[in-house]
Design a protein around this motif. Structure first.
Motif, PDB file in Angstrom:
ATOM      1  N   PRO A   1      -9.722   5.824   3.448  1.00 10.44           N
ATOM      2  CA  PRO A   1      -8.352   6.246   3.768  1.00 10.44           C
ATOM      3  C   PRO A   1      -8.028   5.898   5.229  1.00 10.44           C
ATOM      4  CG  PRO A   1      -9.560   8.027   2.701  1.00 10.44           C
ATOM      5  CD  PRO A   1     -10.549   6.948   3.008  1.00 10.44           C
TER       6      PRO A   1
ATOM      7  N   LYS B   1      -2.536   8.771   0.108  1.00 13.64           N
ATOM      8  CA  LYS B   1      -3.846   8.240  -0.274  1.00 13.64           C
ATOM      9  C   LYS B   1      -4.767   9.383  -0.648  1.00 13.64           C
ATOM     10  CE  LYS B   1      -3.325   4.579   3.154  1.00 13.64           C
ATOM     11  NZ  LYS B   1      -2.103   5.117   3.760  1.00 13.64           N
TER      12      LYS B   1
ATOM     13  N   SER C   1      -1.956  -4.337   2.408  1.00 15.04           N
ATOM     14  CA  SER C   1      -2.251  -3.130   3.180  1.00 15.04           C
ATOM     15  C   SER C   1      -1.761  -3.321   4.616  1.00 15.04           C
ATOM     16  CB  SER C   1      -3.770  -2.901   3.182  1.00 15.04           C
ATOM     17  OG  SER C   1      -4.172  -2.098   4.273  1.00 15.04           O
TER      18      SER C   1
ATOM     19  N   LEU D   1      -7.404   4.526  -4.486  1.00 14.18           N
ATOM     20  CA  LEU D   1      -7.140   5.222  -3.223  1.00 14.18           C
ATOM     21  C   LEU D   1      -5.652   5.540  -3.062  1.00 14.18           C
ATOM     22  CD1 LEU D   1      -8.349   6.160  -0.434  1.00 14.18           C
ATOM     23  CD2 LEU D   1      -7.517   3.973   0.437  1.00 14.18           C
ATOM     24  N   TYR D   2      -4.801   4.554  -3.393  1.00 18.97           N
ATOM     25  CA  TYR D   2      -3.362   4.730  -3.185  1.00 18.97           C
ATOM     26  C   TYR D   2      -2.787   5.641  -4.257  1.00 18.97           C
ATOM     27  CZ  TYR D   2      -3.991   0.886   0.074  1.00 18.97           C
ATOM     28  OH  TYR D   2      -4.425   0.098   1.111  1.00 18.97           O
ATOM     29  N   LYS D   3      -2.084   6.685  -3.821  1.00 13.99           N
ATOM     30  CA  LYS D   3      -1.560   7.711  -4.731  1.00 13.99           C
ATOM     31  C   LYS D   3      -0.032   7.795  -4.720  1.00 13.99           C
ATOM     32  CE  LYS D   3      -5.754   9.326  -5.587  1.00 13.99           C
ATOM     33  NZ  LYS D   3      -6.423   8.956  -6.812  1.00 13.99           N
TER      34      LYS D   3
ATOM     35  N   ALA E   1      -9.087   0.228  -3.806  1.00 13.81           N
ATOM     36  CA  ALA E   1      -7.699   0.353  -3.353  1.00 13.81           C
ATOM     37  C   ALA E   1      -6.763   0.894  -4.435  1.00 13.81           C
ATOM     38  CB  ALA E   1      -7.198  -0.996  -2.837  1.00 13.81           C
TER      39      ALA E   1
ATOM     40  N   CYS F   1       0.860  -1.186   0.000  1.00 10.46           N
ATOM     41  CA  CYS F   1       0.000   0.000   0.000  1.00 10.46           C
ATOM     42  C   CYS F   1       0.897   1.237   0.000  1.00 10.46           C
ATOM     43  CB  CYS F   1      -0.927  -0.016   1.217  1.00 10.46           C
ATOM     44  SG  CYS F   1      -0.075   0.035   2.811  1.00 10.46           S
TER      45      CYS F   1
ATOM     46  N   TYR G   1       2.359   3.574  -7.312  1.00  5.95           N
ATOM     47  CA  TYR G   1       1.060   3.521  -7.992  1.00  5.95           C
ATOM     48  C   TYR G   1       1.055   4.414  -9.225  1.00  5.95           C
ATOM     49  CZ  TYR G   1      -0.644   0.417  -4.483  1.00  5.95           C
ATOM     50  OH  TYR G   1      -0.806  -0.696  -3.704  1.00  5.95           O
TER      51      TYR G   1
END
Length: 157
Positions: free
Chosen positions: A68, A20, A54, A30-32, A27, A16, A36
């Motif tokens: 988040p 976020k 995660s 969400l993950y930035k 997912a 993860c 990613y």
């Protein structure tokens, strides 16, 4: 390739990210974090199979909708997850996987490897599965992930 052989099925297990989005989302959205963004920039038209590790939820599907959260994968957290793998690794992984890329730091990879060993023991993964992993600093890990994804795309073509 003979008619009964199929191309190797790949699975990427991604850590993860601390960065976020602010809203509840799948997912993968969400993950930035940088891994990613590297994934999004290099993913082939046919996405590989993805499982996410995660620090809060354990192993989750890429499309699992989550909120988040703030939780780091410390050495202690990794040890806790390895000690309770059945609780943290309860999802169905893709079948027929021949090759796995572990994308994440050492604490994540410790949990990923334990889950793979457990799945091999349970007969859920072939013992001869090829396992690759990212290593080095984050920039080097990004380039390894990008190269892996571009190679998958070439194999698609």
């Amino acid at each position: 390739m003979t008619h009964h052989q199929q191309p190797a099925k790949s699975l990427i297990i991604m850590a993860c990210s601390a960065t976020k989005g602010r809203e509840v989302a799948p997912a993968m959205e969400l993950y930035k974090g940088v891994m990613y963004s590297t994934f999004r920039a290099n993913v082939p038209a046919t996405w590989p199979e993805i499982v996410i590790l995660s620090a809060r939820h354990g192993f989750i599907e890429a499309d699992r909708v989550i909120a988040p959260y703030e939780q780091r994968m410390t050495e202690a957290r990794a040890g806790e997850m390895v000690g309770e793998l059945t609780a943290f690794d309860s999802i169905k992984w893709p079948s027929g996987v021949r090759s796995i890329l572990l994308a994440g730091g050492k604490n994540y990879q410790k949990v990923m490897r334990a889950a793979i060993e457990r799945r091999i023991e349970l007969g859920l993964l072939n013992a001869d599965v090829t396992i690759e992993h990212t290593s080095g600093g984050i920039g080097y890990q990004r380039s390894q992930l990008g190269a892996y994804l571009r190679e998958l795309g070439e194999n698609d073509a």
